[in-house]
Scaffold this active site. Structure first.
Site, PDB file in Angstrom:
ATOM      1  N   CYS C 120       0.878  -1.166   0.000  1.00  0.00           N
ATOM      2  CA  CYS C 120       0.000   0.000   0.000  1.00  0.00           C
ATOM      3  C   CYS C 120       0.915   1.215   0.000  1.00  0.00           C
ATOM      4  O   CYS C 120       1.521   1.539   1.014  1.00  0.00           O
ATOM      5  CB  CYS C 120      -0.907   0.006   1.228  1.00  0.00           C
ATOM      6  SG  CYS C 120      -1.909   1.503   1.351  1.00  0.00           S
ATOM      7  N   CYS C 123      -0.702   4.433   2.176  1.00  0.00           N
ATOM      8  CA  CYS C 123      -0.753   4.372   3.648  1.00  0.00           C
ATOM      9  C   CYS C 123      -0.237   3.003   4.045  1.00  0.00           C
ATOM     10  O   CYS C 123       0.923   2.716   3.765  1.00  0.00           O
ATOM     11  CB  CYS C 123      -2.127   4.720   4.201  1.00  0.00           C
ATOM     12  SG  CYS C 123      -3.547   4.028   3.352  1.00  0.00           S
ATOM     13  N   SER C 124      -1.056   2.184   4.661  1.00  0.00           N
ATOM     14  CA  SER C 124      -0.579   0.843   5.022  1.00  0.00           C
ATOM     15  C   SER C 124      -1.734  -0.141   5.066  1.00  0.00           C
ATOM     16  O   SER C 124      -1.834  -0.960   5.966  1.00  0.00           O
ATOM     17  CB  SER C 124       0.133   0.861   6.378  1.00  0.00           C
ATOM     18  OG  SER C 124       1.184   1.789   6.389  1.00  0.00           O
ATOM     19  N   CYS C 125      -2.625  -0.074   4.062  1.00  0.00           N
ATOM     20  CA  CYS C 125      -3.778  -0.973   4.041  1.00  0.00           C
ATOM     21  C   CYS C 125      -3.307  -2.422   4.061  1.00  0.00           C
ATOM     22  O   CYS C 125      -2.354  -2.780   3.375  1.00  0.00           O
ATOM     23  CB  CYS C 125      -4.615  -0.723   2.791  1.00  0.00           C
ATOM     24  SG  CYS C 125      -5.287   0.937   2.726  1.00  0.00           S
TER      25      CYS C 125
END
Lengths: 122, 99, 216
Positions: C120, C123-125
């Site tokens: 991702c 962000c950090s999905c």
């Protein structure tokens, strides 16, 4: 700036650290609490904020703060700003409560969080 | 909601640079790829991010790019691909473009 | 005192510190104080209850890669299940009694010709409901920046070398869906039962940075 700072796909960066201490560590209780608070205030029952608002708030921390803060520090900063904007909590009670929480903590607070002196006042 | 593009359609990602919250990564803007799936209608994140309803919902597509088309000096295999989920407001018809 | 955590022992760096030293020994940071304060205020105002907060913390703690591994193992032994999983991960999870939450998740399958890897960049999905909270490297600038630009080099940093004639397919989870990889079933695993197969399925192979563990 055409590219916003959080949008980092393709930028040069150092090696990945697949086996570092953060690869398997457990999250600290306060980090999980941040996660839990976000999930509760964004759930179907409450719908106080969305994950999109969380992301916007994180992006709007700006490039310096974004890189300085840890992952869950960014989250709680954004969640808190959103809750203030929406009138769920207000600045005064938050500031007082943070001071009280820190006061009650056995080892006290981190001193860097205290107001810096000698800076230019605006 | 009816999806403007079908699976297999060639699409280009708008080379747009709005200042606020968007979910289209910089590295695919202006690039051309192929729709591999239509994921359905999703609320518009560019609206949701500012406390609005996110209506009308937008079709969300999986768009596949040749990775070598994304980076001028890509040194992996020419077979490599990159798949990104893109909302319809970011896509233009590229069926006329030759590849 | 059964547990002596007073930290009066000499600091011998041959023995690494535990990952979770006594938290109350450390001064509270600004953002930790913010977290505690926000939690307390939300409870006092009746926005959330203490029970809801505790239940959510328990739910977060209950999520681990075991759920995803169980699904992959079933997909390896049951091709019809695998098709259903590729079609609808949440419904397939429900078949196994796994609560995969409400966020849509899609599975992508490794084959002899395709190796999938998830990132991702914005962000950090991450598919937390099926593989737990993400490792630090997944959220780090290096992984988020480089995986789309030089995936083969990033994979090599995990010890994963993908042959040139295999397509490396990078999935950037930018939107409302989360992705997980169904790795290839390792050679030599034919005699293993489903539980043993699940033991070969690591978190990292479901992100796509490694292959499933070798059998035996």
């Amino acid at each position: 700036m055409l590219r916003r700072h959080h949008d980092m796909g393709g930028l040069e960066a150092g090696p990945v650290d697949p086996f570092g201490p953060g690869a398997e560590h457990d999250y600290a209780p306060w980090e999980k609490k941040v996660d839990a608070i976000l999930r509760l205030v964004s759930d179907q029952k409450r719908r106080i904020m969305t994950v999109d608002e969380l992301r916007r708030g994180i992006e709007e921390l700006g490039p310096g703060v974004y890189d300085e803060l840890s992952y869950y520090e960014r989250w709680i900063a954004s969640v808190t700003n959103n809750l203030i904007e929406k009138g769920v909590i207000d600045i005064d009670e938050l500031g007082r409560r943070m001071a009280a929480v820190t006061e009650a903590w056995p080892a006290g607070g981190v001193t860097e969080a205290e107001p810096k002196t000698g800076g230019e006042s605006t | 909601m009816s999806a403007r593009f079908a699976v297999g359609a060639r699409v280009s990602v708008r080379a747009a640079f709005p200042p606020g919250h968007v979910r289209t990564p910089f590295f695919i803007r202006g690039k051309t790829g192929v729709v591999t799936a239509i994921l359905g209608p999703y609320h518009n994140p560019e609206e949701l991010a500012y406390g609005r309803s996110g209506e009308p919902a937008l079709p969300l597509y999986r768009v596949s790019f040749h990775t070598a088309d994304l980076w001028r000096d890509y040194d992996g295999s020419t077979k490599d691909s990159t798949v990104v989920d893109v909302y319809e407001n970011w896509l233009d018809d590229a069926s006329g473009e030759k590849n | 005192m059964a547990e002596d955590h007073t930290h009066d022992h000499p600091h011998d760096h041959k023995h690494p510190h535990p990952f979770q030293p006594d938290l109350e020994d450390k001064p509270l940071t600004h953002y930790q104080a913010m977290t505690e304060a926000v939690g307390e205020l939300l409870i006092e105002k009746g926005v959330i209850t203490g029970d809801e907060l505790r239940a959510m913390l328990e739910l977060i703690d209950s999520k681990s890669p075991a759920a995803g591994a169980q699904m992959v193992a079933r997909a390896w032994v049951d091709p019809a299940f695998k098709e259903r999983m590729l079609d609808d991960v949440l419904a397939a999870a429900e078949e196994l009694g796994i609560d995969a939450g409400g966020i849509p998740i899609r599975a992508v399958e490794n084959t002899p010709g395709v190796h999938n890897v998830i990132v991702c960049t914005l962000c950090s999905c991450y598919p937390r409901q099926l593989i737990g909270l993400p490792p630090d490297w997944y959220k780090a600038r290096s992984y988020r920046s480089r995986t789309v630009r030089e995936p083969r080099k990033v994979l090599a940093e995990f010890g994963t070398v993908i042959p040139e004639d295999v397509e490396v397919r990078v999935h950037d989870s930018t939107a409302d869906l989360r992705y997980m990889v169904i790795p290839e079933r390792p050679a030599g695993s034919e005699d293993l039962d489903e539980a043993a197969l699940a033991g070969l399925v690591t978190r990292d192979c479901m992100i796509g940075v490694t292959l499933a563990k070798a059998a035996g």
